[in-house]
Design an enzyme around this catalytic site. Structure first.
Site, PDB file in Angstrom:
ATOM      1  N   HIS A 230     113.589 -73.355 -46.114  1.00  0.00           N
ATOM      2  CA  HIS A 230     112.552 -72.437 -45.626  1.00  0.00           C
ATOM      3  C   HIS A 230     111.446 -73.290 -44.983  1.00  0.00           C
ATOM      4  O   HIS A 230     110.361 -73.453 -45.554  1.00  0.00           O
ATOM      5  CB  HIS A 230     112.020 -71.632 -46.822  1.00  0.00           C
ATOM      6  CG  HIS A 230     111.170 -70.457 -46.442  1.00  0.00           C
ATOM      7  ND1 HIS A 230     110.248 -69.899 -47.306  1.00  0.00           N
ATOM      8  CD2 HIS A 230     111.098 -69.727 -45.308  1.00  0.00           C
ATOM      9  CE1 HIS A 230     109.656 -68.884 -46.718  1.00  0.00           C
ATOM     10  NE2 HIS A 230     110.160 -68.759 -45.506  1.00  0.00           N
TER      11      HIS A 230
ATOM     12  N   ARG B 250     104.530 -57.164 -38.226  1.00  0.00           N
ATOM     13  CA  ARG B 250     105.265 -58.298 -37.653  1.00  0.00           C
ATOM     14  C   ARG B 250     105.413 -58.184 -36.153  1.00  0.00           C
ATOM     15  O   ARG B 250     105.356 -57.092 -35.582  1.00  0.00           O
ATOM     16  CB  ARG B 250     106.680 -58.340 -38.265  1.00  0.00           C
ATOM     17  CG  ARG B 250     106.714 -58.560 -39.771  1.00  0.00           C
ATOM     18  CD  ARG B 250     106.420 -59.991 -40.114  1.00  0.00           C
ATOM     19  NE  ARG B 250     106.524 -60.252 -41.543  1.00  0.00           N
ATOM     20  CZ  ARG B 250     106.972 -61.405 -42.040  1.00  0.00           C
ATOM     21  NH1 ARG B 250     107.363 -62.377 -41.252  1.00  0.00           N
ATOM     22  NH2 ARG B 250     106.995 -61.595 -43.352  1.00  0.00           N
TER      23      ARG B 250
ATOM     24  N   SER C 215     106.198 -67.680 -47.877  1.00  0.00           N
ATOM     25  CA  SER C 215     106.062 -66.683 -46.815  1.00  0.00           C
ATOM     26  C   SER C 215     104.591 -66.362 -46.536  1.00  0.00           C
ATOM     27  O   SER C 215     103.789 -66.268 -47.473  1.00  0.00           O
ATOM     28  CB  SER C 215     106.770 -65.395 -47.241  1.00  0.00           C
ATOM     29  OG  SER C 215     108.096 -65.683 -47.577  1.00  0.00           O
TER      30      SER C 215
ATOM     31  N   TYR D 236     113.898 -53.202 -42.838  1.00  0.00           N
ATOM     32  CA  TYR D 236     112.778 -54.108 -42.589  1.00  0.00           C
ATOM     33  C   TYR D 236     113.150 -55.583 -42.704  1.00  0.00           C
ATOM     34  O   TYR D 236     113.679 -56.027 -43.719  1.00  0.00           O
ATOM     35  CB  TYR D 236     111.626 -53.821 -43.559  1.00  0.00           C
ATOM     36  CG  TYR D 236     110.281 -54.188 -42.955  1.00  0.00           C
ATOM     37  CD1 TYR D 236     109.592 -53.270 -42.178  1.00  0.00           C
ATOM     38  CD2 TYR D 236     109.739 -55.455 -43.101  1.00  0.00           C
ATOM     39  CE1 TYR D 236     108.382 -53.602 -41.579  1.00  0.00           C
ATOM     40  CE2 TYR D 236     108.524 -55.797 -42.510  1.00  0.00           C
ATOM     41  CZ  TYR D 236     107.854 -54.860 -41.751  1.00  0.00           C
ATOM     42  OH  TYR D 236     106.658 -55.180 -41.146  1.00  0.00           O
TER      43      TYR D 236
ATOM     44  N   ASP E  19     110.427 -71.033 -39.272  1.00  0.00           N
ATOM     45  CA  ASP E  19     110.772 -70.417 -40.567  1.00  0.00           C
ATOM     46  C   ASP E  19     111.912 -71.116 -41.297  1.00  0.00           C
ATOM     47  O   ASP E  19     111.861 -71.235 -42.512  1.00  0.00           O
ATOM     48  CB  ASP E  19     111.131 -68.943 -40.343  1.00  0.00           C
ATOM     49  CG  ASP E  19     111.135 -68.133 -41.632  1.00  0.00           C
ATOM     50  OD1 ASP E  19     110.268 -68.386 -42.493  1.00  0.00           O
ATOM     51  OD2 ASP E  19     112.000 -67.261 -41.791  1.00  0.00           O
TER      52      ASP E  19
ATOM     53  N   CYS F 178     102.185 -68.067 -45.168  1.00  0.00           N
ATOM     54  CA  CYS F 178     101.188 -69.107 -45.448  1.00  0.00           C
ATOM     55  C   CYS F 178     100.884 -69.923 -44.203  1.00  0.00           C
ATOM     56  O   CYS F 178     100.451 -71.069 -44.286  1.00  0.00           O
ATOM     57  CB  CYS F 178     101.672 -70.041 -46.553  1.00  0.00           C
ATOM     58  SG  CYS F 178     101.544 -69.341 -48.192  1.00  0.00           S
TER      59      CYS F 178
ATOM     60  N   LYS G 235     117.096 -64.458 -43.840  1.00  0.00           N
ATOM     61  CA  LYS G 235     116.995 -64.942 -45.227  1.00  0.00           C
ATOM     62  C   LYS G 235     118.349 -64.899 -45.929  1.00  0.00           C
ATOM     63  O   LYS G 235     118.699 -65.798 -46.697  1.00  0.00           O
ATOM     64  CB  LYS G 235     115.989 -64.101 -45.998  1.00  0.00           C
ATOM     65  CG  LYS G 235     114.620 -64.011 -45.349  1.00  0.00           C
ATOM     66  CD  LYS G 235     113.972 -65.352 -45.230  1.00  0.00           C
ATOM     67  CE  LYS G 235     112.570 -65.219 -44.644  1.00  0.00           C
ATOM     68  NZ  LYS G 235     111.922 -66.525 -44.484  1.00  0.00           N
TER      69      LYS G 235
ATOM     70  N   ARG H  24     110.086 -57.506 -47.819  1.00  0.00           N
ATOM     71  CA  ARG H  24     111.317 -57.861 -48.533  1.00  0.00           C
ATOM     72  C   ARG H  24     111.256 -57.322 -49.966  1.00  0.00           C
ATOM     73  O   ARG H  24     110.221 -57.334 -50.610  1.00  0.00           O
ATOM     74  CB  ARG H  24     111.499 -59.385 -48.563  1.00  0.00           C
ATOM     75  CG  ARG H  24     111.914 -59.963 -47.215  1.00  0.00           C
ATOM     76  CD  ARG H  24     112.186 -61.454 -47.307  1.00  0.00           C
ATOM     77  NE  ARG H  24     110.979 -62.214 -47.534  1.00  0.00           N
ATOM     78  CZ  ARG H  24     110.564 -62.665 -48.693  1.00  0.00           C
ATOM     79  NH1 ARG H  24     111.291 -62.466 -49.781  1.00  0.00           N
ATOM     80  NH2 ARG H  24     109.439 -63.332 -48.808  1.00  0.00           N
TER      81      ARG H  24
HETATM   82  C1  OXD Z   1     109.341 -64.406 -45.011  1.00  0.00           C
HETATM   83  C2  OXD Z   1     109.598 -64.305 -43.562  1.00  0.00           C
HETATM   84  O1  OXD Z   1     109.122 -63.370 -45.655  1.00  0.00           O
HETATM   85  O2  OXD Z   1     109.750 -65.349 -42.929  1.00  0.00           O
HETATM   86  O3  OXD Z   1     109.368 -65.528 -45.520  1.00  0.00           O
HETATM   87  O4  OXD Z   1     109.670 -63.192 -43.030  1.00  0.00           O
HETATM   88 MN    MN Z   2     109.880 -67.063 -44.166  1.00  0.00          MN
END
Ligand code: OXD
Ligand code: MN
Length: 625
Positions: A267, A406, A289, A238, A314, A291, A247, A95
């Site tokens: 989130h 991913r 993100s 991406y 998420d 984690c 998001k 991102r």
């Molecule tokens: C993030 C995702 O970047 O969930 O938080 O992809």
């Molecule tokens: Mn996320």
């Protein structure tokens, strides 16, 4: 999939003025939708407009086309049936927060955590970037629902995109296609989202250039207009930059809707815990993100008799029900998870889930047509090709998979998916967890004293940065509610919204709030807590708190497990390490309080006084230790 417009020559060749000006025969009679599609087509001038129906046939056709074009590599049909590998441009791997804009009418409404742009000026820039940007490509119309179509917590959107990779990914991540389109009847609100990879195949003068496997543009915009609830994304293919339901819609735009309408767009993962006695609790948990949200959402408890089922990994949309309790849905239908670190030890459910029908991005390719990433097996297989397409050995001195590689996979493939996953009414949230990646100071678990203290706890999260966005990995940054890159308005107003919601709902029905930290390290740099399946022990204590049975002791940070209340039987965690996991270092916390005060000051007068009040209380309690 219905091709409604083709170039006049209709043979795939392109002409500079091949503008699809009509959408006759479109599978909708919604005049607003048709007009917007027509307007966008006139601006971006694709060769063709295709309305997506979300069918398997469409998915198969597009993936076959991308294999032929070189965008996807088909993986071995026995080892990884129905699965593909995409390799992104090395400059398009995460991102782009510095190119993510909130264009509210007033700068103050975006607040200090967002990059604000004046809407008219940004529109003019976007008009310039999008003009002719789809020349030589197809524009796909992708109708989708976030949440079950027609559900009381759900919302509708339509993404226009020139990326078939995005179409297929949206088909996995959202309820995409004909049902969503049918729900967007005339007058029904939907979020319009325009996306282009920003690499036309035909120049304004009519000259052509060949396509590349991962088209993108060094110039990027991820732009949000909160008042008109519009999204415009340019230059990236991406993840969150391009899958605009995620998001951009489900967090940035939805957070604005949620504030206006009295709900929460967060989130957060959502999971269902069933105790050995058969009691069910639902937990929503916010972490920055990368984690470990996917790992926690799919946790396999190490404790006998305990069961964890997955609702989301998420995003959670939470609305007060008629009984005043918060009910959560996961608005997505798939997982766009971080591959590195996912393995049989850390997340066996995900390993099982990834057997079939997966789009992998930026993983390494094995010699026998499968994928690999760091953490999948202890030893890398021989003959790997890395995420850039180059031969790789352990001596290469760089990871084989990109750290933000991913997988995109349907929730239906998840062995631990809960039966309630599809319930449009959502599940009642009993507990909310706030976490971060903190090597020091933050205890393994602490219960906030009440809702307001919980909001203070969420506002105070800071975390070591990961590879999910550009930036310096490992650097500590404030990430309130794990929403730093995702709140579509002034963060202090967001805090106020949480406080207001707590005042509006019956106190007895509010979720209990906890902070958690799986990442605390000893002086020698070792993780003090084993994490993963053993995090069930923390969930056990949390469930005990909800049921009023688990003992706690008071600390300046909230209630932590009383001696013996956290079940560590059979665990290889020494008494010293356990003590360290809950140690409140007064000097360090006074330092944290100073940093938080500085951070809160950046929000100016909009910061709710309850939060500065809690900062004072924290210092007062620390002074008493
Ligand atoms: C993030 C995702 O970047 O969930 O938080 O992809
Ligand atoms: Mn996320």
């Amino acid at each position: 999939m219905t091709a409604l417009e083709t170039t006049p020559d209709g043979d795939g060749s392109t002409t500079a003025d091949a503008v699809p000006v009509e959408v006759l025969g479109a599978p909708t009679d919604n005049p607003d939708l048709l007009e917007w599609v027509r307007r966008t087509a006139r601006l971006t001038t694709p060769d063709a407009v295709v309305w997506c129906d979300g069918s398997r046939a469409e998915h198969d056709r597009l993936t076959a086309q991308m294999v032929a074009d070189g965008t996807l590599i088909a993986l071995d049909p026995v080892k990884r049936p129905g699965s593909f590998l995409a390799r992104s441009d090395p400059d398009d791997v995460a991102r782009v927060e510095h190119r993510t804009f909130i264009a509210s009418e007033h700068e103050a409404d975006a607040g200090p955590t967002n990059h604000w742009r004046e809407p008219a000026a940004l529109r003019a820039e976007l008009d310039g970037a999008f003009a002719g940007c789809m020349r030589g490509r197809t524009m796909y119309v992708v109708p989708f629902s976030m949440g079950p179509v027609g559900g009381p917590i759900s919302q509708l959107g339509v993404q226009l995109t020139d990326s078939p990779y995005v179409v297929v990914s949206m088909g996995v991540m959202t309820r995409m296609g004909s049902d969503a389109l049918a729900a967007i009847s005339p007058g029904t609100p939907f979020v319009p989202a325009v996306h282009s990879v920003g690499r036309p195949l035909v120049a304004a003068d009519g000259s052509t250039r060949p396509d590349v496997p991962w088209p993108c543009n060094p110039l990027k915009y991820v732009a949000h207009f909160p008042e008109t609830r519009e999204i415009w994304s340019f230059g990236s293919g991406y993840g969150g930059n391009a899958l605009l339901g995620k998001k951009c819609f489900a967090l940035r735009i939805a957070s604005v809707m949620a504030r206006e309408e009295g709900w929460l767009a967060e989130h957060m993962l959502v999971l269902k815990v069933t105790t050995p006695q058969g009691r069910v609790h639902h937990v929503a948990a916010a972490f920055p993100s990368a984690c470990g949200k996917t790992n926690l959402a799919m946790l396999q408890p190490s404790l006998p008799g305990w069961r964890v089922e997955t609702i989301g990994d998420d995003i959670a949309w939470m609305r007060p029900g008629a009984d005043g309790r918060l009910r959560a849905i996961n608005p997505e239908t798939g997982f766009f998870g971080v591959a590195p670190g996912t393995g049989p030890e850390t997340n066996p459910v995900a390993v099982e889930m990834l057997r079939e029908d997966v789009i992998f991005t930026n993983c390494a390719l094995t010699a026998d047509g499968d994928v690999w990433w760091e953490g999948l097996t202890p030893e890398p297989p021989a003959g790997l090709t890395d995420w850039r397409g180059e031969p790789w050995t352990p001596a290469s001195g760089r990871p084989a998979a990109h750290p933000n590689a991913r997988f995109t996979v349907s929730a239906a493939r998840c062995p631990s998916i809960a039966a309630e996953f599809d319930d449009p009414e959502g599940v009642v949230v009993d507990a909310i967890l706030f976490g971060g990646r903190r090597g020091s100071n933050v205890p393994l678990v602490a219960q906030a004293l009440d809702w307001t203290h919980g909001v203070f706890t969420g506002a105070g999260i800071s975390s070591e940065q990961t590879a999910a966005a550009e930036g310096t990995v490992g650097e500590l940054r404030h990430d309130p509610f794990a929403m730093l890159p995702f709140t579509g308005y002034h963060m202090a107003d967001y805090f106020q919204h949480w406080l207001d919601l707590g005042k509006r709902l019956p106190a007895a029905g509010l979720p209990a709030v906890f902070s958690v930290n799986w990442f605390r390290r000893g002086d020698d740099g070792r993780f003090l807590w084993p994490g993963f399946g053993e995090n069930a022990r923390v969930l056990e204590w949390i469930c005990g708190r909800l049921e009023g049975t688990a003992a706690a002791r008071f600390t300046p940070l909230g209630h932590v497990p009383a001696a013996g209340a956290l079940d560590v039987a059979g665990l290889d965690v020494s008494a010293e390490d356990l003590g360290e996991l809950f140690r409140v270092d007064v000097d360090a916390w006074l330092g944290e309080a100073d940093l938080l005060e500085e951070y809160f000051a950046t929000f100016g007068p909009r910061l709710p006084h309850e939060l500065t009040g809690h900062l004072d209380l924290l210092r007062y309690r620390l002074a008493g230790v």
